[in-house]
Design an enzyme around this catalytic site. Structure first.
Site, PDB file in Angstrom:
ATOM      1  N   ASP A  52       0.829  -1.208   0.000  1.00  0.00           N
ATOM      2  CA  ASP A  52       0.000   0.000   0.000  1.00  0.00           C
ATOM      3  C   ASP A  52       0.870   1.267   0.000  1.00  0.00           C
ATOM      4  O   ASP A  52       0.365   2.385  -0.049  1.00  0.00           O
ATOM      5  CB  ASP A  52      -1.014  -0.007   1.159  1.00  0.00           C
ATOM      6  CG  ASP A  52      -0.363  -0.118   2.516  1.00  0.00           C
ATOM      7  OD1 ASP A  52       0.885  -0.131   2.606  1.00  0.00           O
ATOM      8  OD2 ASP A  52      -1.124  -0.199   3.512  1.00  0.00           O
ATOM      9  N   ASP A  91      -0.776  -6.367   0.123  1.00  0.00           N
ATOM     10  CA  ASP A  91      -1.235  -5.721   1.355  1.00  0.00           C
ATOM     11  C   ASP A  91      -2.751  -5.712   1.428  1.00  0.00           C
ATOM     12  O   ASP A  91      -3.430  -5.487   0.422  1.00  0.00           O
ATOM     13  CB  ASP A  91      -0.769  -4.256   1.367  1.00  0.00           C
ATOM     14  CG  ASP A  91       0.497  -4.057   2.170  1.00  0.00           C
ATOM     15  OD1 ASP A  91       0.769  -4.878   3.076  1.00  0.00           O
ATOM     16  OD2 ASP A  91       1.212  -3.080   1.897  1.00  0.00           O
ATOM     17  N   LYS A 119      -0.786  -9.516   3.510  1.00  0.00           N
ATOM     18  CA  LYS A 119      -0.074  -8.914   4.649  1.00  0.00           C
ATOM     19  C   LYS A 119      -1.014  -7.994   5.417  1.00  0.00           C
ATOM     20  O   LYS A 119      -1.722  -7.181   4.818  1.00  0.00           O
ATOM     21  CB  LYS A 119       1.157  -8.155   4.129  1.00  0.00           C
ATOM     22  CG  LYS A 119       1.933  -7.428   5.213  1.00  0.00           C
ATOM     23  CD  LYS A 119       3.346  -7.088   4.764  1.00  0.00           C
ATOM     24  CE  LYS A 119       3.454  -5.844   3.915  1.00  0.00           C
ATOM     25  NZ  LYS A 119       3.002  -4.599   4.540  1.00  0.00           N
ATOM     26  N   GLU A 121      -1.193  -5.379   8.900  1.00  0.00           N
ATOM     27  CA  GLU A 121      -0.394  -4.626   9.871  1.00  0.00           C
ATOM     28  C   GLU A 121      -1.012  -4.700  11.260  1.00  0.00           C
ATOM     29  O   GLU A 121      -2.184  -4.341  11.440  1.00  0.00           O
ATOM     30  CB  GLU A 121      -0.306  -3.150   9.456  1.00  0.00           C
ATOM     31  CG  GLU A 121       0.472  -2.929   8.180  1.00  0.00           C
ATOM     32  CD  GLU A 121       0.641  -1.460   7.841  1.00  0.00           C
ATOM     33  OE1 GLU A 121       0.297  -0.586   8.671  1.00  0.00           O
ATOM     34  OE2 GLU A 121       1.116  -1.171   6.729  1.00  0.00           O
ATOM     35  N   GLU A 188       9.326  -3.778  10.577  1.00  0.00           N
ATOM     36  CA  GLU A 188       9.748  -2.483  10.005  1.00  0.00           C
ATOM     37  C   GLU A 188      10.269  -1.552  11.095  1.00  0.00           C
ATOM     38  O   GLU A 188       9.607  -1.345  12.122  1.00  0.00           O
ATOM     39  CB  GLU A 188       8.544  -1.838   9.283  1.00  0.00           C
ATOM     40  CG  GLU A 188       8.888  -0.491   8.653  1.00  0.00           C
ATOM     41  CD  GLU A 188       7.859   0.003   7.636  1.00  0.00           C
ATOM     42  OE1 GLU A 188       6.928  -0.770   7.286  1.00  0.00           O
ATOM     43  OE2 GLU A 188       7.990   1.152   7.192  1.00  0.00           O
TER      44      GLU A 188
HETATM   45  O1  KIV Z   1       3.527  -1.084   1.588  1.00  0.00           O
HETATM   46  C1  KIV Z   1       4.715  -1.400   1.530  1.00  0.00           C
HETATM   47  O2  KIV Z   1       5.410  -1.199   0.539  1.00  0.00           O
HETATM   48  C2  KIV Z   1       5.302  -2.026   2.703  1.00  0.00           C
HETATM   49  C3  KIV Z   1       6.802  -2.019   2.764  1.00  0.00           C
HETATM   50  C4  KIV Z   1       7.257  -0.773   3.419  1.00  0.00           C
HETATM   51  C5  KIV Z   1       7.315  -3.204   3.436  1.00  0.00           C
HETATM   52  O3  KIV Z   1       4.621  -2.481   3.564  1.00  0.00           O
END
Ligand code: KIV
Length: 272
Positions: A52, A91, A119, A121, A188
């Protein structure tokens, strides 16, 4: 000079675990379109993330918050067509996984478009959603440390886990997410030592960005790796195009080699 493309063997979540077990490292990069996906997956990149971060590097917003499920789905379609065998991670954007049903519905959209893992968060509060996704055949990468979707709560893009109590709770929560079935952890912006402790504590592969040299893999944003994003780069960013005589393909290959040999990140690109 003409570029030699070699089609790699298709990468899987179990393939990444095997790399960790062998004590080797793997390289990851974000990708948002056909050509960058083709170049990345032909030059040593094992995992491509439709991140994202596209809200900033593609759309020009100042955060990832405006990114929608449809935005990510569109870029998965583009990346999938260029992918030569990297594991395709996507994401789940801001507010697309606020409940278990919502997580399932939106993760299913990503998987149907061609993602192979999603993914999310957050920490232990995502254990139930992780369990449910995994039960439905959807692999999960947990993203901890600095979580950009929570930037307004965190108060800025800064290193996480410097406080010993916060560091310990990050380790505990990573273990909870591993127990819930997460296949990968992305970490991160944490100090090197915490990156090492979390990587050693987990059986699943850990991908770092600004998390020091001890994680099993490293990831960088495409535009950072090529020095394209305006403004001052973060400490963990290295421009691999600068001075590279083989162009973009050469820059990707050099980044991938540096990650696999352990040359990147060095101390200069890590938080102590
Ligand atoms: O959205 C993204 O590109 C990420 C990276 C910073 C790992 O989550």
């Amino acid at each position: 000079m003409s570029v030699q493309y070699k089609k790699p063997r298709a990468m899987t979540v179990t393939g990444l675990s095997e790399i960790k077990q062998r004590g080797e490292k793997f390289a990851c990069l974000t990708a948002y379109d056909y050509c960058s996906a083709f170049a990345a997956s032909s030059n040593g990149i094992e995992v491509m993330l439709v991140g994202d971060s596209l809200g900033m590097v593609i759309q020009g917003h100042d955060s990832s918050l405006p990114v929608t499920v449809e935005d990510i789905a569109y870029h998965i379609r583009c990346v999938r067509r260029g992918n030569q065998g990297a594991l395709l991670m996507a994401d789940l954007p801001f507010m697309s996984y606020y409940g278990e049903k919502q997580s399932l519905k939106n993760a299913a959209i990503m998987m149907r478009e061609g993602a192979q893992i999603v993914k999310l968060e957050g920490g232990a509060w995502l254990a139930e959603s992780t369990r449910l996704l995994v039960q439905h055949g959807i692999p999960v990468c947990a993203h901890m440390g600095l979580t950009p979707q929570s930037i307004n709560h965190l108060g800025g893009y800064r290193v996480q886990g410097r406080d010993p109590k916060q560091a310990q709770s990050m380790i505990d929560e990573a273990l909870i997410l591993q127990d819930a079935g997460a296949s990968i952890l992305l970490l991160e912006c944490v100090p090197v030592e915490l990156g090492r402790r979390i990587t050693d504590a987990l059986e699943i592969p850990v991908i770092g960005i600004g998390a020091g040299a001890h994680t099993d893999g490293q990831i960088m944003v495409w535009h950072d790796m090529l020095g394209l994003y305006p403004g001052r780069p973060a400490k963990f960013v290295q421009n691999y195009l600068k001075g590279n005589t083989s162009g973009i393909q050469g820059a990707i290959a050099e980044y991938a080699d540096a990650v696999k040999s352990g040359a990147f990140p060095d101390e200069e690109h890590s938080y102590i």
